[in-house]
Design a protein around this motif. Structure first.
Motif, PDB file in Angstrom:
ATOM      1  N   PHE A  19       0.869  -1.183   0.000  1.00 22.47           N
ATOM      2  CA  PHE A  19       0.000   0.000   0.000  1.00 22.47           C
ATOM      3  C   PHE A  19       0.898   1.223   0.000  1.00 22.47           C
ATOM      4  O   PHE A  19       1.716   1.397   0.919  1.00 22.47           O
ATOM      5  N   ALA A  20       0.796   2.053  -1.038  1.00 25.59           N
ATOM      6  CA  ALA A  20       1.758   3.149  -1.183  1.00 25.59           C
ATOM      7  C   ALA A  20       1.165   4.335  -1.922  1.00 25.59           C
ATOM      8  O   ALA A  20       0.134   4.229  -2.595  1.00 25.59           O
ATOM      9  N   ASP A  21       1.852   5.454  -1.809  1.00 23.45           N
ATOM     10  CA  ASP A  21       1.464   6.691  -2.482  1.00 23.45           C
ATOM     11  C   ASP A  21       1.622   6.547  -3.995  1.00 23.45           C
ATOM     12  O   ASP A  21       2.696   6.223  -4.497  1.00 23.45           O
ATOM     13  N   MET A  22       0.547   6.814  -4.712  1.00 21.55           N
ATOM     14  CA  MET A  22       0.528   6.678  -6.168  1.00 21.55           C
ATOM     15  C   MET A  22       1.559   7.585  -6.835  1.00 21.55           C
ATOM     16  O   MET A  22       2.243   7.183  -7.784  1.00 21.55           O
ATOM     17  N   ASN A  23       1.700   8.788  -6.347  1.00 17.04           N
ATOM     18  CA  ASN A  23       2.571   9.762  -6.994  1.00 17.04           C
ATOM     19  C   ASN A  23       4.042   9.429  -6.789  1.00 17.04           C
ATOM     20  O   ASN A  23       4.867   9.626  -7.684  1.00 17.04           O
ATOM     21  N   SER A  24       4.361   8.886  -5.634  1.00 12.71           N
ATOM     22  CA  SER A  24       5.720   8.423  -5.388  1.00 12.71           C
ATOM     23  C   SER A  24       6.025   7.203  -6.248  1.00 12.71           C
ATOM     24  O   SER A  24       7.150   7.029  -6.715  1.00 12.71           O
ATOM     25  N   LEU A  25       5.016   6.366  -6.474  1.00 18.80           N
ATOM     26  CA  LEU A  25       5.195   5.211  -7.359  1.00 18.80           C
ATOM     27  C   LEU A  25       5.491   5.668  -8.778  1.00 18.80           C
ATOM     28  O   LEU A  25       6.357   5.101  -9.458  1.00 18.80           O
ATOM     29  N   ILE A  26       4.785   6.694  -9.228  1.00 17.44           N
ATOM     30  CA  ILE A  26       5.001   7.229 -10.579  1.00 17.44           C
ATOM     31  C   ILE A  26       6.453   7.675 -10.747  1.00 17.44           C
ATOM     32  O   ILE A  26       7.119   7.343 -11.734  1.00 17.44           O
ATOM     33  N   LYS A  27       6.965   8.413  -9.766  1.00 16.17           N
ATOM     34  CA  LYS A  27       8.349   8.894  -9.843  1.00 16.17           C
ATOM     35  C   LYS A  27       9.342   7.733  -9.743  1.00 16.17           C
ATOM     36  O   LYS A  27      10.365   7.719 -10.427  1.00 16.17           O
ATOM     37  N   PHE A  28       9.024   6.760  -8.902  1.00 14.99           N
ATOM     38  CA  PHE A  28       9.899   5.598  -8.758  1.00 14.99           C
ATOM     39  C   PHE A  28      10.020   4.850 -10.084  1.00 14.99           C
ATOM     40  O   PHE A  28      11.122   4.464 -10.502  1.00 14.99           O
ATOM     41  N   LEU A  29       8.892   4.661 -10.760  1.00 16.31           N
ATOM     42  CA  LEU A  29       8.915   3.940 -12.032  1.00 16.31           C
ATOM     43  C   LEU A  29       9.574   4.757 -13.132  1.00 16.31           C
ATOM     44  O   LEU A  29      10.181   4.197 -14.050  1.00 16.31           O
ATOM     45  N   ASP A  30       9.464   6.069 -13.045  1.00 20.65           N
ATOM     46  CA  ASP A  30      10.164   6.921 -14.010  1.00 20.65           C
ATOM     47  C   ASP A  30      11.673   6.808 -13.837  1.00 20.65           C
ATOM     48  O   ASP A  30      12.418   6.795 -14.815  1.00 20.65           O
ATOM     49  N   GLN A  31      12.103   6.688 -12.586  1.00 22.76           N
ATOM     50  CA  GLN A  31      13.538   6.597 -12.290  1.00 22.76           C
ATOM     51  C   GLN A  31      14.071   5.171 -12.379  1.00 22.76           C
ATOM     52  O   GLN A  31      15.280   4.957 -12.484  1.00 22.76           O
ATOM     53  N   ASN A  32      13.153   4.212 -12.358  1.00 19.90           N
ATOM     54  CA  ASN A  32      13.529   2.797 -12.452  1.00 19.90           C
ATOM     55  C   ASN A  32      12.662   2.116 -13.504  1.00 19.90           C
ATOM     56  O   ASN A  32      11.822   1.266 -13.173  1.00 19.90           O
ATOM     57  N   GLY A  69      -5.746  23.167  -5.042  1.00 20.40           N
ATOM     58  CA  GLY A  69      -5.200  23.047  -6.385  1.00 20.40           C
ATOM     59  C   GLY A  69      -4.433  21.783  -6.716  1.00 20.40           C
ATOM     60  O   GLY A  69      -3.999  21.612  -7.857  1.00 20.40           O
ATOM     61  N   VAL A  70      -4.236  20.885  -5.748  1.00 17.74           N
ATOM     62  CA  VAL A  70      -3.471  19.662  -6.020  1.00 17.74           C
ATOM     63  C   VAL A  70      -4.428  18.569  -6.480  1.00 17.74           C
ATOM     64  O   VAL A  70      -5.218  18.046  -5.695  1.00 17.74           O
ATOM     65  N   ASP A  71      -4.363  18.222  -7.757  1.00 15.83           N
ATOM     66  CA  ASP A  71      -5.303  17.282  -8.369  1.00 15.83           C
ATOM     67  C   ASP A  71      -4.637  15.926  -8.577  1.00 15.83           C
ATOM     68  O   ASP A  71      -4.480  15.448  -9.696  1.00 15.83           O
ATOM     69  N   LEU A  72      -4.237  15.310  -7.478  1.00 15.73           N
ATOM     70  CA  LEU A  72      -3.540  14.031  -7.552  1.00 15.73           C
ATOM     71  C   LEU A  72      -4.373  12.932  -6.908  1.00 15.73           C
ATOM     72  O   LEU A  72      -5.306  13.206  -6.153  1.00 15.73           O
ATOM     73  N   TYR A  73      -4.009  11.698  -7.197  1.00 13.91           N
ATOM     74  CA  TYR A  73      -4.584  10.573  -6.477  1.00 13.91           C
ATOM     75  C   TYR A  73      -3.758  10.325  -5.224  1.00 13.91           C
ATOM     76  O   TYR A  73      -2.655  10.852  -5.064  1.00 13.91           O
ATOM     77  N   GLY A  74      -4.279   9.496  -4.326  1.00 12.06           N
ATOM     78  CA  GLY A  74      -3.578   9.178  -3.092  1.00 12.06           C
ATOM     79  C   GLY A  74      -2.984   7.786  -3.104  1.00 12.06           C
ATOM     80  O   GLY A  74      -2.420   7.348  -4.103  1.00 12.06           O
ATOM     81  N   ASN A  75      -3.143   7.072  -2.007  1.00 17.58           N
ATOM     82  CA  ASN A  75      -2.545   5.742  -1.873  1.00 17.58           C
ATOM     83  C   ASN A  75      -3.347   4.682  -2.605  1.00 17.58           C
ATOM     84  O   ASN A  75      -4.575   4.742  -2.672  1.00 17.58           O
ATOM     85  N   ALA A  76      -2.618   3.693  -3.094  1.00 18.44           N
ATOM     86  CA  ALA A  76      -3.223   2.595  -3.837  1.00 18.44           C
ATOM     87  C   ALA A  76      -2.595   1.270  -3.405  1.00 18.44           C
ATOM     88  O   ALA A  76      -1.485   1.241  -2.861  1.00 18.44           O
ATOM     89  N   VAL A  77      -3.304   0.195  -3.653  1.00 23.17           N
ATOM     90  CA  VAL A  77      -2.706  -1.129  -3.504  1.00 23.17           C
ATOM     91  C   VAL A  77      -1.784  -1.345  -4.695  1.00 23.17           C
ATOM     92  O   VAL A  77      -2.190  -1.148  -5.842  1.00 23.17           O
ATOM     93  N   ILE A  78      -0.541  -1.697  -4.416  1.00 18.61           N
ATOM     94  CA  ILE A  78       0.430  -1.957  -5.474  1.00 18.61           C
ATOM     95  C   ILE A  78       0.793  -3.433  -5.470  1.00 18.61           C
ATOM     96  O   ILE A  78       0.717  -4.106  -4.436  1.00 18.61           O
ATOM     97  N   VAL A  79       1.179  -3.925  -6.631  1.00 20.24           N
ATOM     98  CA  VAL A  79       1.506  -5.350  -6.753  1.00 20.24           C
ATOM     99  C   VAL A  79       2.823  -5.522  -7.499  1.00 20.24           C
ATOM    100  O   VAL A  79       3.214  -4.675  -8.312  1.00 20.24           O
ATOM    101  N   ASN A  80       3.497  -6.617  -7.194  1.00 21.95           N
ATOM    102  CA  ASN A  80       4.667  -6.999  -7.961  1.00 21.95           C
ATOM    103  C   ASN A  80       4.164  -7.589  -9.269  1.00 21.95           C
ATOM    104  O   ASN A  80       3.403  -8.574  -9.262  1.00 21.95           O
ATOM    105  N   THR A  81       4.548  -7.007 -10.391  1.00 19.19           N
ATOM    106  CA  THR A  81       3.970  -7.408 -11.678  1.00 19.19           C
ATOM    107  C   THR A  81       4.349  -8.832 -12.075  1.00 19.19           C
ATOM    108  O   THR A  81       3.562  -9.521 -12.731  1.00 19.19           O
TER     109      THR A  81
END
Length: 333
Positions: free
Chosen positions: A78-91, A207-219
């Motif tokens: 369970f993690a922050d969606m926006n941090s996941l986006i940046k993590f995947l961009d960097q990895n 003004g912050v139009d982001l999503y929050g935490n989501a269930v994440i899975v190992n693909t």
């Protein structure tokens, strides 16, 4: 014959128990109110109905679960969606993706004190802001600052630890802190800060139009075990539905895992998360767990205003609905 029948039943039961798939789940934070729905899914048998033996592990921040799941140490987290986006961009290509949105409206917030001059975004200028570096709300602060035209050079940012964040606010060592609205507000109040002295600046309201935490899975795990992931998401959604229908009924399940917690406080924290973050008008109308494509595109564009993407942002790299029922889950009775 009677004993043979009993033996057959016992063996069948043992086989059924043995057939359950063990699945560790990495939370973002400690065992507080918003974790109760997952314990409800365990204790009410929602995971077991899907052939799963789920163990819930506490976390240390909303970024904490991402590397745990990406490395395969945990199949789900369970993690922050926006941090996941940046993590995947960097990895690029890291084996992790969001599979069910939980916080349709993110709880990212600035919690400040009126008596220390905080009454809106601009009032942060000239003040000291306490922010834990791994905090999901702090990670989105640049967007909040940009949307509200803040002079960030005029804000003194004090790196603080999670355990010292609210105490520093209570003691007046900082005028405001970053955190989740339902966590930091109630923690500060519990430390003796009068609630009429606390100000919650929910970033989504500024003004912050982001999503929050989501269930994440190992693909990789999900590709090999799609039914396990589907079963986990169904069980988790049932846990949230149960919590929304009767918040008081799930708090004892939380207290069993965290006896030191204040039941009334955690029920209030759970209710705050339900009202502001989970059971939003959009979710109740459109379904739990899914996202709105246009909003996700807007969120990616907003992230790009303060973060330089290394690769072209693509929502399909960060979120999949492959393990959700069409239209998501219904949280209504």
């Amino acid at each position: 014959m009677f004993y043979r029948t009993l033996l057959g039943v016992a063996l069948a039961g043992a086989t059924a128990v043995h057939a359950e798939t063990d699945l560790p789940f990495a939370l973002d934070w400690k065992f507080e109110g918003p974790a109760a729905p997952y314990f409800a899914a365990v204790d009410n048998g929602y995971f077991a109905e899907n052939g799963l033996n789920v163990t819930v592990e506490a976390g240390s921040g909303s970024l904490d679960a991402i590397p745990k799941v990406a490395t395969g140490a945990f199949p789900v987290g369970f993690a922050d969606m926006n941090s996941l986006i940046k993590f995947l961009d960097q990895n690029p290509g890291a084996p992790v993706i969001a599979a069910m949105m939980v916080y349709n409206k993110p709880p990212f917030a600035i919690i400040g004190r009126k008596s220390l001059g905080i009454d809106g975004p601009k009032s942060l200028e000239g003040k000291v802001l306490g922010a834990p570096p791994p905090d999901g709300a702090w990670a989105q602060f640049p967007i909040f600052a940009a949307e509200n035209d803040l002079d960030v050079d005029a804000i003194t940012v004090e790196p603080v630890g999670f355990p010292t964040r609210e105490p520093m606010l209570a003691e007046g060592n900082v005028a405001a802190i970053t955190g989740f609205s339902f966590t930091s507000y109630l923690n500060a109040a519990r430390l003796g800060v009068p609630e009429d002295d606390l100000v919650t600046l929910l970033m989504a309201d500024y003004g912050v139009d982001l999503y929050g935490n989501a269930v994440i899975v190992n693909t990789e795990y999900a590709a090999e075990n799609p039914e396990v992931i589907k079963g986990f998401l169904a069980g988790a959604a049932a846990g949230w539905k149960s919590a929304i229908a009767d918040p008081a009924s799930v708090i004892p399940m939380l207290i069993e895992r965290n006896p030191a917690a204040d039941a009334d406080l955690e029920q209030r924290r759970l209710q705050l998360s339900i009202d502001a973050n989970v059971a939003t008008d959009w979710v109740m109308e459109n379904g739990f767990g899914i996202i709105d494509a246009a909003r996700m595109d807007a969120a990616l564009a907003q992230i790009a205003t303060t973060y330089e993407f290394q690769t072209t942002p693509d929502a399909s790299l960060y979120f999949t609905d492959a393990y959700l029922p069409e239209g998501g889950f219904s949280l209504a009775d």
